[in-house]
Design a protein around this motif. Structure first.
Motif, mmCIF file in Angstrom:
data_model
loop_
_atom_site.group_PDB
_atom_site.id
_atom_site.type_symbol
_atom_site.label_atom_id
_atom_site.label_comp_id
_atom_site.label_asym_id
_atom_site.label_seq_id
_atom_site.Cartn_x
_atom_site.Cartn_y
_atom_site.Cartn_z
ATOM 1 N N GLY A 158 2.392 56.545 -32.735
ATOM 2 C CA GLY A 158 2.040 56.907 -31.382
ATOM 3 C C GLY A 158 1.841 55.705 -30.511
ATOM 4 N N GLU A 159 1.380 55.948 -29.305
ATOM 5 C CA GLU A 159 1.131 54.884 -28.336
ATOM 6 C C GLU A 159 0.027 53.989 -28.841
ATOM 7 O OE1 GLU A 159 1.923 52.810 -24.931
ATOM 8 O OE2 GLU A 159 2.957 54.528 -25.732
ATOM 9 N N GLY A 160 -0.017 52.756 -28.363
ATOM 10 C CA GLY A 160 -1.054 51.819 -28.757
ATOM 11 C C GLY A 160 -0.737 51.200 -30.083
ATOM 12 N N GLY A 161 -1.756 51.067 -30.925
ATOM 13 C CA GLY A 161 -1.571 50.405 -32.203
ATOM 14 C C GLY A 161 -0.833 51.256 -33.193
ATOM 15 N N GLY A 162 -0.463 52.490 -32.842
ATOM 16 C CA GLY A 162 0.275 53.339 -33.757
ATOM 17 C C GLY A 162 -0.595 54.440 -34.306
ATOM 18 N N ALA A 163 0.019 55.391 -35.008
ATOM 19 C CA ALA A 163 -0.702 56.513 -35.595
ATOM 20 C C ALA A 163 -0.374 56.590 -37.068
ATOM 21 C CB ALA A 163 -0.316 57.813 -34.896
ATOM 22 N N VAL B 74 -5.056 41.719 -21.487
ATOM 23 C CA VAL B 74 -3.871 42.403 -20.976
ATOM 24 C C VAL B 74 -3.650 43.654 -21.811
ATOM 25 C CG1 VAL B 74 -2.804 40.282 -20.148
ATOM 26 C CG2 VAL B 74 -2.317 41.060 -22.452
ATOM 27 N N PRO B 75 -3.232 44.761 -21.189
ATOM 28 C CA PRO B 75 -2.926 45.973 -21.953
ATOM 29 C C PRO B 75 -1.776 45.698 -22.920
ATOM 30 C CG PRO B 75 -3.061 46.434 -19.599
ATOM 31 C CD PRO B 75 -3.047 44.953 -19.740
ATOM 32 N N ALA B 76 -1.879 46.234 -24.126
ATOM 33 C CA ALA B 76 -0.842 45.996 -25.129
ATOM 34 C C ALA B 76 -0.750 47.195 -26.048
ATOM 35 C CB ALA B 76 -1.147 44.735 -25.931
ATOM 36 N N SER C 111 7.540 39.386 -25.292
ATOM 37 C CA SER C 111 7.947 38.822 -23.998
ATOM 38 C C SER C 111 7.251 39.555 -22.853
ATOM 39 C CB SER C 111 9.469 38.919 -23.838
ATOM 40 O OG SER C 111 9.901 40.266 -23.964
ATOM 41 N N GLU C 112 7.043 40.867 -23.013
ATOM 42 C CA GLU C 112 6.328 41.639 -21.997
ATOM 43 C C GLU C 112 4.849 41.275 -21.990
ATOM 44 O OE1 GLU C 112 5.555 46.326 -20.762
ATOM 45 O OE2 GLU C 112 6.970 45.821 -22.381
ATOM 46 N N VAL C 113 4.276 41.065 -23.182
ATOM 47 C CA VAL C 113 2.875 40.628 -23.253
ATOM 48 C C VAL C 113 2.711 39.289 -22.545
ATOM 49 C CG1 VAL C 113 1.022 39.928 -24.817
ATOM 50 C CG2 VAL C 113 2.456 41.884 -25.402
ATOM 51 N N LYS C 114 3.650 38.382 -22.754
ATOM 52 C CA LYS C 114 3.573 37.057 -22.130
ATOM 53 C C LYS C 114 3.656 37.167 -20.613
ATOM 54 C CE LYS C 114 7.107 34.275 -22.522
ATOM 55 N NZ LYS C 114 8.084 33.321 -23.120
#
Length: 741
Positions: A196-201, A280-282, A289-292
């Motif tokens: 799932g979204e975020g760190g996963g499910a 930062v949201p992750a 690259s998006e996190v950076k």
């Protein structure tokens, strides 16, 4: 055969198994025994080694499992041979009274074999709270400190390790861990790209009611498997959702972030009052690259970093920057946990087909002089060498690459210059050493040569100049190894290249031709003794003048030490070269040591050594008391007389092998001798030993245990004269192993 004996007084029952109390080394004794002997012979030998043992003694076959030590079959037939009883070399035997260990009853056999499970529970802690250990009932085994499932507070789950018997039913486990209405779930999937979204499910399957009567063995649970305990009210949380018999655990939204800190030039940051860190949201499936890019916007660095390449890096526990992470992979693929810190640093980020490598110039790495380079993984070793030479501003072809060991010392040569970096097992973040000199041809060995200088022979030797070679650009202090208790020094004299098919005699002949040894009188190669160095300490003597270096297992990059002799020597394979010194009666010191060649092949027992020494000194064997010197510990290990009597068994102790544990007698060891006819003092220690122990105690008080360990190592025969190298602190490793089933 060698058998490991585990002594019950050093163990206690914990987590469903037996675990050592205190130092694990004190709990185990390795003995060498004839496998044709009977169980009774072994029991008698153990009785005699344990003089203070009282009561019955049982020998039980044991095995080390992830949960700890477990006991199986007890050896009851004293007439049965060890081989017939299934005791082989490397077997573990537990020595106990057959009933209890440290007051706790112990169950034996395969049925009660412990299984180490990971117990997962919902966490009620706030993100910044400190987690406490999970309480357990009295029927459960003890647990380790609970930790969040993803290693950070606020993840919604805590895990603890607990041991249970494989024969226990799931219902029994539930009684020990929680209320009867608790759902017990088994993990069916791990976080992945499909999560799932975020760190996963992650998905968990609820055990049906009929499984409560099944044992852990019947449920095919393995060591390390996870069980989720979920009380009904926990399903009201947004973290957990139940659909049929599947529970889905989703990372909370307040955990979906990464902290990014900018690490540039400190002066510029202070002058400009820059914002150094921010959240930062992750998510687990977000590209780095998006996190950076989000971090640059959050830290308001768009203008400052315009046109400047930058990368994201992690740090280890010591605060040292790790290699840059790849831009074109996700947070999850990079193994980065949410709610941790990344550093935004100047410099390009490697692509997933490239390698970031550290390298340093010189045969000895210097702190703070590391350089780095990004190269394609398809480059050959030779092409990588060329790129590093360009980066370092060096010219010429007389260079080669070495690996750097984990302790920052020169490692193996990279011999296959035409192999790609991936085939040469060069990985992202590896450290290499750019060394001067051409690679030896294939089949040749490059060996460093040291000289053993006996400072007792001539005072002039104390002032000898250390000869340097063009292949070694180190200071004089780094070219000398001190062995104070031997009255000797080891001094570097150069390097040689020789084929691995050459004989030991050929090696000696080539060593004699080194410029630093031209003034040394060596009539023939047989007047030269060759030691192998192990960690810059004298190891074993190479034997067999006609044996090839390959058969003698001399490896490329090995270090040897040559010692000049006054007469020819050709030691046999079964002979040991010992240094023996007789104690001065009435004084706490010894006469100078002498070399003694002992034929230890047929009988290497303490009695045989005493007989051999008695022949040398013209004394009765029973009048000699022996001890092995432990110079690094400033102590002595008495060699047992093996004639003590045991109250229960009126027999003498069996002969032991001095070349095995605990004595491990080898070439160059010092043996102290006391003549009991004229010296009644059985204490082998000297005043120098006491002073050395006092110094060690002071180091412990001042610098703590870690500093003392380093000082203890530096005081050994491999201690370098002068300033030592500052080693990196040791850190724990976290190893994640995938589950394939």
């Amino acid at each position: 055969m060698e058998v490991r004996l585990h002594l019950a007084p050093h163990y206690r029952a914990e987590m469903g198994a037996l675990r050592p109390v205190g130092d694990p080394k004190d709990a185990v004794i390795t003995v060498t025994f004839d496998r044709r002997k009977s169980v009774g012979d072994l029991r008698l030998a153990v009785y005699q080694m344990q003089d203070l043992w009282e009561g019955d003694m049982a020998l039980t076959v044991a095995q080390s499992l992830p949960a700890g030590l477990h006991l199986y079959d007890t050896l009851t037939d004293d007439q049965q041979s060890l081989y017939s009883a299934g005791v082989n070399s490397g077997s573990d035997l537990f020595v106990w009274n057959g009933r209890e260990v440290s007051g706790s009853a112990v169950r034996t056999g395969a049925e009660w074999e412990p299984l180490l499970l990971t117990v997962v529970r919902p966490s009620d802690e706030e993100p910044d709270d400190t987690l406490e250990p999970i309480p357990t009932s009295s029927t459960s085994t003890s647990t380790t400190t609970a930790e969040p499932s993803d290693g950070a507070p606020g993840s919604g789950l805590v895990r603890s390790m607990q041991g249970f018997a494989r024969g226990a039913t799931l219902g029994t486990i539930l009684e020990a861990l929680g209320p009867q209405e608790t759902l017990v779930c088994r993990e069916t999937s791990r976080p992945g790209p499909s999560g799932g979204e975020g760190g996963g499910a992650s998905g968990w399957k609820v055990f049906p009611p009929q499984d409560m009567q099944r044992t852990l063995r019947e449920l095919a649970l393995k060591d390390g498997d996870a069980l989720l305990l979920l009380e009904p009210h926990a399903l009201d949380s947004s973290i957990f959702s139940l659909s049929g018999d599947i529970v889905t655990v989703t990372t909370p939204s307040d955990c979906r972030w990464l902290q990014v800190e900018f690490r540039g030039k400190q002066r510029e940051e202070e002058e400009e009052g820059m914002k150094r860190r921010g959240k930062v949201p992750a998510a687990g499936n977000m590209l780095l690259s998006e996190v950076k890019q989000r971090a640059i916007e959050e830290l308001e660095l768009e203008n400052k970093l315009k046109g400047v390449e930058c990368c994201l890096r992690q740090v280890d526990r010591t605060g040292t920057l790790l290699p840059p992470v790849y831009d074109d992979i996700t947070v999850r693929e990079a193994g980065i946990r949410l709610m941790t810190t990344l550093f935004l640093c100047p410099g390009p980020a490697p692509k997933s087909t490239q390698l970031f490598l550290y390298f340093t110039v010189g045969s000895v790495p210097s702190a703070g002089q590391d350089m780095d380079i990004i190269v394609d993984e398809t480059l050959t070793v030779k092409e990588c060498l060329t790129e590093m030479l360009k980066k370092a501003g060096l010219e010429g072809d007389a260079w080669h690459l070495n690996r750097m060991n984990w302790d920052d010392e020169v490692g193996e040569l990279l011999m296959e210059e035409n192999a790609t970096l991936s085939k040469a097992r060069i990985s992202h973040g590896d450290k290499l050493i750019l060394s001067a000199g051409l690679l030896p041809p294939k089949g040749y060995l490059k060996i460093s040569v040291w000289r053993y200088v006996d400072l007792r022979e001539s005072p002039v030797a104390m002032e000898m100049e250390v000869n340097h070679t063009t292949e070694r650009a180190e200071s004089q202090a780094q070219d000398v190894i001190s062995a104070e208790w031997l009255g000797a020094e080891l001094r570097i004299v150069g390097k040689i290249e020789i084929t691995e098919e050459a004989s030991l005699d050929d090696l000696k002949t080539q060593v004699i031709t080194l410029p630093a040894l031209l003034d040394v009188c060596v009539p023939m190669p047989a007047f030269l003794r060759v030691w192998q160095l192990e960690d810059r300490k004298l190891g074993k003597i190479l034997r067999g003048n006609q044996q090839s270096l390959k058969k003698l297992k001399v490896a490329n990059g090995a270090e040897i030490c040559v010692q000049t002799l006054l007469k020819e020597e050709d030691l046999g394979q079964r002979e040991l070269l010992l240094r023996v010194q007789m104690g001065i009666p009435g004084e706490r010191q010894y006469f100078p040591w002498e070399e003694f060649v002992w034929e230890a092949g047929n009988d290497s027992s303490p009695r045989a050594l005493r007989v051999a020494l008695s022949s040398r000194y013209g004394l009765s064997p029973d009048s000699l008391l022996l001890a092995k010197c432990l110079p690094e510990k400033h102590s002595w290990m008495p060699v047992s007389t093996w004639s003590q009597q045991v109250s229960k068994r009126k027999k003498k102790k069996k002969n032991d092998n001095l070349q095995g544990a605990p004595y491990n007698l080898k070439d160059g060891d010092i043996i102290g001798i006391k003549n009991l006819l004229i010296d009644s003092n059985r204490d082998f220690s000297t005043i120098q030993d006491e002073l050395g122990q006092q110094e060690e105690a002071e180091r412990l008080k001042k610098g703590g245990q870690s500093d003392s360990a380093e000082a203890n190592q530096d005081s050994g025969p491999g201690r370098k004269v002068g300033q030592g190298k500052n080693r990196k602190p040791e850190v724990a490793l976290s190893i994640n192993v995938g589950v394939f089933r």
